[in-house]
Design a protein around this motif. Sequence first.
Motif, PDB file in Angstrom:
ATOM      1  N   ASP A  17      -4.471 -11.087   1.583  1.00 25.63           N
ATOM      2  CA  ASP A  17      -3.593 -12.098   2.176  1.00 25.63           C
ATOM      3  C   ASP A  17      -4.045 -12.302   3.607  1.00 25.63           C
ATOM      4  O   ASP A  17      -4.259 -11.329   4.331  1.00 25.63           O
ATOM      5  N   LYS A  18      -4.164 -13.549   4.024  1.00 25.95           N
ATOM      6  CA  LYS A  18      -4.669 -13.810   5.378  1.00 25.95           C
ATOM      7  C   LYS A  18      -3.761 -13.238   6.462  1.00 25.95           C
ATOM      8  O   LYS A  18      -4.211 -12.974   7.560  1.00 25.95           O
ATOM      9  N   ASN A  19      -2.487 -13.011   6.176  1.00 22.37           N
ATOM     10  CA  ASN A  19      -1.557 -12.477   7.176  1.00 22.37           C
ATOM     11  C   ASN A  19      -1.423 -10.959   7.109  1.00 22.37           C
ATOM     12  O   ASN A  19      -0.726 -10.366   7.913  1.00 22.37           O
ATOM     13  N   ALA A  20      -2.078 -10.331   6.142  1.00 16.64           N
ATOM     14  CA  ALA A  20      -1.953  -8.879   5.971  1.00 16.64           C
ATOM     15  C   ALA A  20      -3.111  -8.161   6.646  1.00 16.64           C
ATOM     16  O   ALA A  20      -4.206  -8.691   6.770  1.00 16.64           O
ATOM     17  N   GLU A  21      -2.851  -6.936   7.068  1.00 15.11           N
ATOM     18  CA  GLU A  21      -3.889  -6.111   7.706  1.00 15.11           C
ATOM     19  C   GLU A  21      -4.846  -5.508   6.708  1.00 15.11           C
ATOM     20  O   GLU A  21      -5.966  -5.148   7.048  1.00 15.11           O
ATOM     21  N   PHE A  22      -4.373  -5.320   5.493  1.00 17.38           N
ATOM     22  CA  PHE A  22      -5.089  -4.537   4.509  1.00 17.38           C
ATOM     23  C   PHE A  22      -4.962  -5.234   3.159  1.00 17.38           C
ATOM     24  O   PHE A  22      -3.948  -5.870   2.896  1.00 17.38           O
ATOM     25  N   PRO A  23      -5.944  -5.134   2.284  1.00 13.91           N
ATOM     26  CA  PRO A  23      -5.815  -5.759   0.961  1.00 13.91           C
ATOM     27  C   PRO A  23      -4.584  -5.233   0.213  1.00 13.91           C
ATOM     28  O   PRO A  23      -4.191  -4.084   0.382  1.00 13.91           O
ATOM     29  N   ARG A  24      -4.017  -6.079  -0.619  1.00 14.96           N
ATOM     30  CA  ARG A  24      -2.855  -5.686  -1.414  1.00 14.96           C
ATOM     31  C   ARG A  24      -3.295  -4.866  -2.611  1.00 14.96           C
ATOM     32  O   ARG A  24      -4.360  -5.075  -3.163  1.00 14.96           O
ATOM     33  N   THR A  25      -2.447  -3.958  -3.019  1.00 16.39           N
ATOM     34  CA  THR A  25      -2.724  -3.148  -4.198  1.00 16.39           C
ATOM     35  C   THR A  25      -2.584  -3.983  -5.460  1.00 16.39           C
ATOM     36  O   THR A  25      -1.876  -5.003  -5.469  1.00 16.39           O
ATOM     37  N   ASP A  26      -3.233  -3.541  -6.511  1.00 13.32           N
ATOM     38  CA  ASP A  26      -3.056  -4.198  -7.797  1.00 13.32           C
ATOM     39  C   ASP A  26      -2.106  -3.390  -8.688  1.00 13.32           C
ATOM     40  O   ASP A  26      -1.920  -3.692  -9.846  1.00 13.32           O
ATOM     41  N   LYS A  27      -1.484  -2.359  -8.124  1.00  6.66           N
ATOM     42  CA  LYS A  27      -0.522  -1.534  -8.853  1.00  6.66           C
ATOM     43  C   LYS A  27       0.818  -2.267  -8.950  1.00  6.66           C
ATOM     44  O   LYS A  27       1.153  -3.097  -8.114  1.00  6.66           O
ATOM     45  N   GLU A  28       1.587  -1.941 -10.009  1.00  8.68           N
ATOM     46  CA  GLU A  28       2.891  -2.584 -10.186  1.00  8.68           C
ATOM     47  C   GLU A  28       3.848  -2.230  -9.051  1.00  8.68           C
ATOM     48  O   GLU A  28       4.602  -3.066  -8.581  1.00  8.68           O
ATOM     49  N   ASP A  29       3.849  -0.971  -8.618  1.00 13.67           N
ATOM     50  CA  ASP A  29       4.738  -0.489  -7.557  1.00 13.67           C
ATOM     51  C   ASP A  29       4.054  -0.690  -6.204  1.00 13.67           C
ATOM     52  O   ASP A  29       3.506   0.241  -5.626  1.00 13.67           O
ATOM     53  N   GLU A  30       4.072  -1.906  -5.682  1.00 12.08           N
ATOM     54  CA  GLU A  30       3.370  -2.208  -4.430  1.00 12.08           C
ATOM     55  C   GLU A  30       3.925  -1.453  -3.236  1.00 12.08           C
ATOM     56  O   GLU A  30       3.181  -1.093  -2.330  1.00 12.08           O
ATOM     57  N   GLU A  31       5.230  -1.200  -3.220  1.00 10.86           N
ATOM     58  CA  GLU A  31       5.831  -0.528  -2.057  1.00 10.86           C
ATOM     59  C   GLU A  31       5.387   0.918  -1.938  1.00 10.86           C
ATOM     60  O   GLU A  31       5.387   1.467  -0.845  1.00 10.86           O
ATOM     61  N   GLY A  32       5.013   1.548  -3.033  1.00  9.36           N
ATOM     62  CA  GLY A  32       4.605   2.943  -3.008  1.00  9.36           C
ATOM     63  C   GLY A  32       3.134   3.138  -2.675  1.00  9.36           C
ATOM     64  O   GLY A  32       2.651   4.250  -2.659  1.00  9.36           O
TER      65      GLY A  32
END
Length: 72
Positions: A17-32
């Motif tokens: 995401d252009k606004n995120a510092e780090f790539p997003r996870t592809d795991k279902e539980d993104e918060e963890g």
Amino acid sequence: MLLLEVKNSYLEPLRIDKNAEFPRTDKEDEEGHGIGYRNMKAVAEKYQGAIEWQAEDGVFVLSVMLQNISHP
């Protein structure tokens, strides 16, 4: 300065995401997920350092830089 560099391969395209510092996870539980990155960033900043990442040709590189501070 102390430099710690960790390299890891990846197969799937990164979710960036252009606004995120780090790539997003592809795991279902993104918060963890991503907690380790946030912790490493906090420690690096505490010791006047920095953390950065790059990804190219299927290799993810995480670099942590810390100042070598001696205490008398």
